[in-house]
Each structure stands twice: as structure tokens, then as C-alpha cells.
Design an enzyme around this catalytic site. Sequence first.
Site, mmCIF file in Angstrom:
data_model
loop_
_atom_site.group_PDB
_atom_site.id
_atom_site.type_symbol
_atom_site.label_atom_id
_atom_site.label_comp_id
_atom_site.label_asym_id
_atom_site.label_seq_id
_atom_site.Cartn_x
_atom_site.Cartn_y
_atom_site.Cartn_z
ATOM 1 N N GLU A 260 -4.302 -30.445 9.769
ATOM 2 C CA GLU A 260 -4.511 -29.284 8.424
ATOM 3 C C GLU A 260 -5.490 -28.509 8.565
ATOM 4 O O GLU A 260 -5.277 -27.110 7.810
ATOM 5 C CB GLU A 260 -4.878 -30.505 7.175
ATOM 6 C CG GLU A 260 -5.136 -29.738 5.952
ATOM 7 C CD GLU A 260 -5.667 -30.695 4.835
ATOM 8 O OE1 GLU A 260 -5.364 -31.766 5.037
ATOM 9 O OE2 GLU A 260 -6.083 -30.339 3.842
ATOM 10 N N TYR B 214 0.784 -1.085 0.048
ATOM 11 C CA TYR B 214 0.134 0.028 0.102
ATOM 12 C C TYR B 214 0.828 1.273 0.191
ATOM 13 O O TYR B 214 0.336 2.367 -0.240
ATOM 14 C CB TYR B 214 -0.959 -0.129 1.103
ATOM 15 C CG TYR B 214 -2.215 -0.556 0.648
ATOM 16 C CD1 TYR B 214 -3.095 0.006 -0.143
ATOM 17 C CD2 TYR B 214 -2.748 -1.750 1.364
ATOM 18 C CE1 TYR B 214 -4.388 -0.432 -0.530
ATOM 19 C CE2 TYR B 214 -3.907 -2.314 0.928
ATOM 20 C CZ TYR B 214 -4.611 -1.797 0.191
ATOM 21 O OH TYR B 214 -5.922 -2.278 -0.469
ATOM 22 N N ASP C 166 -6.026 -34.614 5.792
ATOM 23 C CA ASP C 166 -7.342 -35.290 4.942
ATOM 24 C C ASP C 166 -6.665 -36.132 4.210
ATOM 25 O O ASP C 166 -5.577 -36.139 4.038
ATOM 26 C CB ASP C 166 -7.802 -34.288 3.901
ATOM 27 C CG ASP C 166 -8.866 -33.124 4.630
ATOM 28 O OD1 ASP C 166 -9.188 -33.293 5.831
ATOM 29 O OD2 ASP C 166 -9.307 -32.031 3.904
#
Lengths: 435, 695
Positions: A264, A178, A316
Site C-alpha cells: 500500500e 494547460y 494497513d
Amino acid sequence: MSEKKRRAGSDAAGPASSSKRPRASSAASYAESLRSKLRPDASILASLRSLASASSSKSRTAAKSLAEQDPSDPASSYIVVADQDSTSVTSRINRLVLAAARSILSGRGFSFAVPSRAASNQVYLPNLDRIVLLRRESARPFSSVATARKATVTARVLSLVHAVLRRGIHVTKRDLFYTDVKLFGDQSQSDAVLDDVSCMLGCTRSSLHVVASEKGVVVGRLVFADDGDRIDCTRMGVGGKAIPPNIDRVSGIESDALFILLVEKDAAFMRLAEDRFYNRFPCIILTAKGQPDVATRLFLRRLKVELKLPVLALVDSDPYGLKILSVYMCGSKNMSYDSANLTTPDIKWLGVRPSDLDKYRVPEQCRLPMTDHDIKVGKELLEEDFVKQNEGWVKELETMLRTRQKAEIQALSSFGFQYLTEVYLPLKLQQEDWI
Amino acid sequence: MDTAGDAATGGGGAVPGETKKKPPTAAAKGKSTGKGKASPKASPADKESSLLKQKSPAEFFAENKNIAGFDNPGKSLYTTMRELVENALDSAESISELPDIEITIEEITKSKFNTMIGLVDRERVDEALYDDFESAKAREKRLAKEARFQETQAKNASLGKKVKDAPAFRGKGRGEAAFFKVTCKDNGRGMPHDDIPNMLGRVLSGTKYGLRQTRGKFGLGAKMALIWSKMSTGLPIEIKSSMKGQNYISFCRLDIDIHKNVPHVHLHEKRENKNQWHGAEIQVIIEGNWATHRSKILHYMRQMAVITPYAQFLFRFLSDAADKNLTIRFARRTDIMPPVPLQTKHHPSAVDILLIKRLIAETTKQNLLQFLQHEFVNISKLHAERLIGEMGPDFSPKMTVKSLTSQQLVRIHQLFRQAKFDDPSGNCLSPAGEYNLRLGIIKELHPDMVATHASSPQVFEGHPFIVEAGISMGGKDVKQGLNIFRFANRIPLLFEQGADVITRTALKRINWSSYKINQQQDKIGVFVSIVSTKIPFKGTGKEYIGDDITEISSAVKSALKQCCLQLKSKIVKKLQARERQDRKRNLNRYIPDVARAIMETLVEIADDSPPKRPRYDKEDEELLEKVNSQEVTDKTFRDCLMQHVEQVDYEMALDYAMQSGVSEEPREAIYLNSLEGSYKFVDLQGPVFIFRFIP
């Protein structure tokens, strides 16, 4: 603490027992029958203790071997960056800027020599067990249309970093973007150039005092000081303590945990935190909510190095879970130049593994068919060296590709929301079922 | 072409055969279902006589005028004009004269038309009798709708929105018929005085039959326009004509007796020829529709100007409303004309049994050997002997050709199908010429870039064909995307573009982006001209060439690709030049940012007191001194960088010039129209030229 433990225990007993009755399916009853296999926590803890002590002795030797290899010859052909204090970084920037200024004043324009971070330039080194960046530099001259913009952005980032270092503060990547939105145009551009600058200066990104915003969270048996403030991670509520983006702020790490549990996803993390899993089995629970950011990886490495605890991962059962594991262990291609500081080798894959789906009789409706893309990623992973090194992983991955099924951690919730914390994880720990 | 051929063959009369019956019965059928008057006149006995073949064609085309492109008044106006223009071009080219053609379309109002035919204008008495009568209810409805429209219009206007034009409120019904006088004047061969009635008043009795590349579609030409004028206005056609060296002008006013297919001459006289004029002027009054076919007619003229840059056209539209009047001159751009297409003999692989029969009927050759050798191309004497030997024992070289039985003809046909012959050469063809096509494109479109390619002659079913292609980029009056110009035997094809082999090839089979051409954004002109002794038209209107002939579609594709390849190198050069122009601007844009970034850091380094900051080498220290003393500032860096960019740009320009060479484009000869008549001029003498000034 004992109060909490008791409360957690009674809470856990309630819904579990009630959920047993309505479910009459054989899968559910089988899953519940596993509960009876659980030995008292004390015996599980004993096995964990032996793991922790084994890990601490092993990691000492492991650390040694790394220390031997790091500063050795490859340094000439591979780029390895190191943490540096602000004075030395400043003086490096000064030298670059002065050279550029003199070149401009002599009418020759200017050019930066930037190490190439292209994918073709990243290699996995089996003996280091991580991805490293080859040393190959490309010129970034201002006089070429193709590179004029990048050269300008590089000069600007250098000057901004210089200002930040001089004032002794830290800024986020977003802050940096910015300060000159018009020139940078898009944050991905300033971020990419920032990584280039890290490579050019040969220092880590945190040495530039530019950090990413907070992403990772930690909870559990951990006490540390964040910029001097004492943080007790057992008293952080359910949400946990945000991992400080600037690892330099972290000091005085203490813990009585027996292992680190890497999760996770946020959902599983919340379940573990709410059930105070770390009080039943002393551990540190940590998540990066998906792909790990630099701060989380730095923090995990720091914990591993200082506490010498074994790291167990709960991801997973799909190719992406494994991919995330690989980033923790071997590093990402984007940050390969800093892989030495960012990677944590020797993470054990606790679950959810493809073989668990049948072992725990996860119902069909909770399993998902793998998409073509999943299969492609899975096959690519099989070719990756870090997978090939571990026979168990290869077998699991082959099972996944054979059955063409994937499942999330949440699939276990079909046996009750707390099945994960009450049955699955304890049983896994008891059986020392990690690879 | 083939319809004409069939009719002529059917009427060949002398040849006996089963096939003969077909055309007459078809014609008879059309007649009985069509005009009631026709059938009683034609007695059954006439059907077998020679009268029938002369009679049926005019009627057949009158009843099926859509085949010849007279679907509706608008299309009829267009087709009439183009038939006249094409005849005029053929006529001028046949005497190797540069064509100079004037076309005038004059709108004739109803009252004017009525006076012309001697009809008194009558006011309507019983309004409700007419189709466009508006009942009270309908008027109320319409007025309410108009009021609503006006309201929204006012609202839009007050809001500053763009005001839409009021939709035209057209009465229902067929509307007023509009009439047009179409005049076409050329400088061609003209017609022999005595032949004029038969040349124009008899359908299918043309001079252009035979196997050759022709412009006409059916050989109907002006005759179809005459039939249409007879059908729609009943007015006769007027012809003025004179041949070279003739001291009179033939004037003829005639119409056609459709049922008998014979000319009906009103007036046929010789007039004075003062200006040694030669050529023909044909004037016909027909029903038409200018509003709907205006753009088609203008497109046709423009495309005709592209493909025949050696011709000069003057197109005029006249009407009572002065603002609708139009005069467009398509100037001549070259005086090189393609050669007149030669009549050629048939290729053995392209004949059918009927055609063999006709050739036998017409031949002057006595025996089979001579017939084969002389009536077909690509059969030498030796070859003919071998062919006859292959035909079987009942054939011999010396047998009289007229004595062949039907079975023997079939055998000859079969052998022609199976035997191998050399491909016909394209010598008989008269392509527009790559040079002319290029000139035409440049003349009419003024493109930024143009590439042309002419393919070598190729063969489709025994007929040779040549594909010429041109691609232009940019230009005036060209819309973005693909603008496809199709030509068959050097006439433009305007209708039924979608299924055409050229359109489909350009749209689907050319990967424009690989030639750095943007199919959506660039103004691309695609010009393909196919000439052949037989164009394989599809559909009744013969307005497009089918996409199912691999020989043609692959020839079109490769010709277009060749053009694209030529263009690509030009485009790449252009892109490089543009990039070079942009680079300076691109680089200069970043200079302030760089100067600021470097300066800020330098100031900070210089600010640090010497003991705190590390020592640098001498030059760096000097620089920092200068920064402190403000000898070196933001501006210094900006100036230095600007200079650097300037210098790099100069070096690049040199490099570029060395690579691309000095002359960028091949020079093209300019064509100056020669002045007509004699002028008084002043000579201005120069060292290498004389400048003649006409005051």
C-alpha cells in the site's frame, strides 16, 4: 546478485540481534521467538512455487471465464470500453465533430450525447466481480445554461485529443489542462470531461493518448522494455522503477518471480526494496503510494495476465487498506467504464490483517482507536458485495469493527525496523497465511 | 397601563381591604428617601386621607422618571417628543380627523435660556473652581497628543491614505446642559377651556383609562414632560387649544405642584380664533441632548410615518447653526383611518381579585347576576346563572353585589380561573390595517417588493391581540440584513430591541434561506405591529415585549412566514427573469471557444489528403470542401451559434411570458393629496379626463 543477498543477510542479522537485548518486554521477546519458528528459506520457496504453479493453471481458466462473459449480452446494457488504435479513435472524433459542425451550420446549435457517470449509474456485478457502468446517456446541449459550459469544454477536449492523436504523441492530463487554462479553469474539470470523452468514444483513456503523471513504482525480479529500452527492475536501486503512465510503451515482460507483492505504502515498499526482499524470495514488489492510479492498475493487470503469478497484498489494517484492495480488484466508480482493463481479480490479502495484531502481539501503543468515520467506512465495506464474497475477509473486518482498533504496516517496526522483512513476511509466506 | 390601574385602584378608597396599604407605604418610602422637603409636609394622618393618592403619583414619577422613559436628558427629549406626538394622534383620531401634526424642536443656547429666566450671564472668575478646568499638566499632555495626531495625519495624507477626522477633545465633566423648546401642534379635538389645567397639571387623571387599546404607556402623556421641564428648567408649559366650532382659543400657561399633584396656573385666558382652528398646541422647554438622540428621534418619526400613513407630519429642528437645521415632511399617503378603538369590558379569565373589587365598586348593577352579565364580556345570562350555581350554596343570582365578602370574591376569582369561557373577540381592537401598513412601508422605504399579512385575533390571558406583519425587500436608506421595525398598539418601539419577541423570532425562528432570501446580503425590512388591550411589556421602560409568551411568539412567526411565502413566489419569478437575462450573456461567452475548437479539428480533417482519410458521407464531404475553400470559417460558426442562442432566447422568453402571464404585479391605487385652498386653474379637456393646470 549473490553478493547483494549476502550483504542484505548480514545487515539484517546485525540490528536484529542487537535489538533483542535492550527490549525485555514480553511482547518483544514473543515476537522474537517467532523468528525461531522460521524454516529454512528453501522450504518456504517450495511452498511458494506450488502456489505460483497453481495460480498459473487457475488463472488460465479464470481468464477464459472472463473472456466468455466480456463480449456477451451485457455489452448492450453496460458500457465497456476497449483499447483502440489511434486511427479508429480519430475517425470517431471526426464523425462527432462533423456532426456537430453541420448541426451548427444548420442553425440548430449542437449537443453531445454523453454517458452518465453518476454514482447511481455504477453497479457491482458479482459474476464479473467488478464495478461496471450502466448504459444511460444524457444530452449535453449548448443552448442550455446548465450544460453550455460542459458542452464547450467537451468540444475543446475533443479537438485537443484529435490534435494529439494526429501527431502520434502522448500528453499528460496536466498538459491537456494547460493548453486552455482559461476555459477549463480547474484540472478536475478537464479530467472529468476527458473521462466523459472516453465513454463517448468507447475507448480507454490511454487510447486517447492522454496519460496521468507517474505515480506507481515497481522493483524486483522483472525485466521489461519501456519504449524499447530494456529495464531490469533488480537494478533500480532502492527507489524502484516508475511505472510508465502509458502501458503501450511496455513490452517484453520477463520474470522469474514466484509472486507479486502489492504494497500500500511507500515506506513499506522502501524497506522491502532496501532489504532486497525480492532476492530472498523471488518476487515483484509494486506500490501506487496510496490510492492506485490507472497506470499502476493497468500494469498490475498486465503482469498478472502475462506472467500468471499470484498477487499478495500488504496493506494497513484499517478500512482504507481494504478500500485500496477493492480498487485493485473491482475498480473504482470513476473509471467503471474501463473496469475490464483495470481490475485484477483474485488478490490475496496477506497482511496486515486485524487478526495479526493479536497473533503477533503488536503492542497497544502502536494500535490506534478507529474514528467514527473509520467505523462508518468499515460498516459500509461489510455491505459491499466484493467483501461478502470472501468469508475470511468478512471475519477479519468484523474483528476490526469489534476491537475498534487499527494499525499501520509500520506498527511492526516496534519489534525492529527490519522485523517486517526478516520475520513477519517470511513467516506469513511459510504458513501460507493469506486469504 | 397597569401601574396607572394599580394607583387608581389603590386610591379607590371606598373599597376596604388589606391590599390597600401597600401602595401608600411604597410611596411614602420613596418620599422619605428622596426629597427631604416632602416628608415634613406629609403628616401621618394624610397617608390615610384622599390627599395622599393625588400627591404621591407626581412625586413617584419625578423620582422614578426612568420608568416613564426620562432616564437622561437625551432620552427625555425623545420621550417628550413622542408623548406629545402620540397625544396629538389620539386627539385627531378621536374626532375622525386625518391627523396633521407639526413638531418643532428648537435648541436654546445657554445665554438665551438665561435671559428667558431672567438670569444674568456671568463670566467665570475662578477658573480652577470648575469641573472642566484644565490644569497646566493636563494641557501639556493634551497638546502633545494633538501634535502627535497631527503628525500622523500629515504622514497619512502624504501617503495618500484616508485622513481620519480629528477626535473631538471634550473636556471632562458633565458639560454644558442643552435646552430645547419642544412644540407640538395638532388638528385634534382640543380641550375644553376649563379642563385644561386639570388635564395637564395633574398626574394620573387622564381621560384614557378603561380597558381599551391605547397608544400611551402610562397615561402620563404630556404631564411627565411637564414634570421634567419643572425639574430641569423650571419653566412653565404653554398650551393653546380650541375645540371645533369654538370662537376663541384657550391659552394657558401653567406648571405643576409636584408635591400636591395639582396644577399651578400662571395665566388662563381666551383669545381670538380667526381661522376656525381646532386642535391643541403644547410648548414645553426642557433640558435635552440632540446629539445623542437625534437618530432615535428621526427613526421614531419615520416609523410613526410607516404605521400611520394617513397622518401628515412636519418635523423641524431649529438651532443657531444653520447646517444642523432640519425640516422633514412625512406626507399623507391615504385617507383611510383605522377605527377608534372601542372600550371593552374585561374578560373573566383576565381579572384579578383587585380588579373584581374595583368593578364592584364602580358598577351600577345591583345584583350578582346582572353584574356578571354586564360587566364582563362573553358571559351570557344563562352562563351567568350556571356560574352562580357552581359557586356554591351561599351565592344566589339575586344577592346584592356590593355585599360580597372577601372570601366570596376569592371564590368568584377561582371560578373565573378554572371555568371555560369563549375567547374575547378582537372587535374592540384597532389594528393599523394591512392596507395601511403596506402603504406606510411603500411610502417611507420605497422597497422593491413588499408583502403584508394580518393575523386573525388571538388571545393571551384573556386579552385579545392582533399581529400584523410586513416584509420588504430593498428600498432606500435600508441597510443590508434584517431591519426590524416594531410597533405595539401602533407606536414604534425603538429601545431594547435585543430581547424582543419580534427581533428574536425574525433572527432565530425564520429560515430566510428557504424563502430564497439572503439574511446577510439582502436589504430586508421586517415590520411587525401588535395591538392588544394589554401589551405584555417587559422591563421598566416598557420598550419591548418579552419572548416568553408562546401565543404571541407563534403568532408573530406565522405572520412573518405568511409574508415570506408571498415574497418567495415573487423572488423566484425575479430570479427566473434575471437568469433569463443572464443566459444570453453566459452562452455568448462560450461561442468563440466552440467555434475555435470545431474549426481547428475541421481544418485538420480537411488537411488530410482524401486517400488517407476515411470516406464520409456526401454532406460531410461538402462541408470539408467548404472548409478547404475557406467558405466556412471560424466566423461562420460564431455567427450561426449567435443566431441559435438568439432564437432559443426568444423561444424561452415566449415560454416565460406564457407561464408568468402578462401582468406581473397587482396594480395599486395611487393616492393624490387634495389641494388646500382654492386656486385659479385652466381646464384642459381630454376625452376621459379633465386636466386642471394651476398657473
